[in-house]
Design an enzyme around this catalytic site. Structure first.
Site: not given
Length: 262
Positions: A192, A217, A247
């Site tokens: 990230k 994402d 997820e």
């Protein structure tokens, strides 16, 4: 007598309550879930089985999915990760957002940053038109080896080229070494803290054209606040946020689409 005999039952009750509370916390709290799944459970299972989680995912696919059928491969990975062991694929819920974006862009050249086990590479490749290609970048050599096998088993190896190495080294090589003029679509799903510098690098290397679409994402969890600030405040991007969930969990997450305006 009564007090002494009821004490063990009370202790058992408290332990069961704590266990139940922890299970609920894992499903609702992202940090607790990652600590349990990625550190405690995974390390113990890896030690017992003398095998990585990623290898177990691949083995499950090889044994249960249909060779040459990318949809079957994606569904089989989703089944494993929702029923057996959690893994950091984009997943089935956010996967629908990814599908819709790819179908809207209809890219000729796409880039994925973060291959992991090859789940999203297979998911993207199955939607690409004839002659289109996906370049997927993975830093971890063990993950890259798994992803290659997954891509080949799914039958999309003609559309996907896996590039192994750090994204900051590969991105500047895309034009000359991999004959990329500009990218139509970029999926960011790696570290990230690399989202912002790699987006800037894509701009500096003139790899984005007017209309190029970036989809990121995990912008809420684990989170990419610097990236959100950068693309939302930049006059070069028009952004859309897609709220969703982490997820295979109930933890709040989102994907961010950033269209390059030139």
């Amino acid at each position: 007598m009564l007090e002494s005999s009821s004490a063990p039952l009370f202790i058992v009750f408290i332990l069961l309550f704590i266990l139940l509370l922890f299970v609920v916390l894992i499903r609702k709290n992202g940090t607790a879930a990652l600590i349990w799944n990625e550190i405690i459970r995974e390390k113990v299972t890896n030690f017992i089985m003398n095998q990585s989680k990623e290898q177990r995912i691949l083995n499950f696919v090889l044994q249960n999915a249909v060779r040459g059928d990318p949809r079957s491969v994606v569904d089989t990975i989703d089944k494993y990760c929702s029923q057996k062991e959690w893994a950091m694929n984009v997943g089935n819920e956010k996967g629908l957002i990814l599908d819709k974006t790819v179908e809207e862009v209809n890219p000729s050249v796409a880039l994925e940053l973060g291959s992991y086990c090859g789940y999203s590479a297979v998911r993207i490749a199955r939607l690409l038109k004839a002659g289109a290609r996906l370049l997927t970048v993975e830093f971890n050599p063990e993950f890259a080896a798994i992803a290659r096998q997954m891509i080949e088993f799914a039958g999309v190896q003609d559309k996907v080229k896996l590039l192994e190495g750090p994204s900051q080294e590969i991105i500047p090589q895309l034009k000359k070494k991999y004959e990329v003029d500009t990218l139509d679509f970029v999926f960011l799903d790696h570290w990230k803290d690399r989202y912002t510098p790699d987006t800037i690098l894509l701009q500096e290397c003139n790899l984005l054209r007017k209309g190029s679409v970036l989809l990121a994402d995990n912008v809420i969890f684990p989170g990419a606040p610097d990236f959100l600030t950068y693309v939302r405040e930049s006059p070069h991007f028009q952004c859309t946020n897609y709220p969703s969930h982490l997820e295979y969990m109930q933890v709040e997450d989102a994907m961010e689409k950033a269209v390059f305006l030139g």
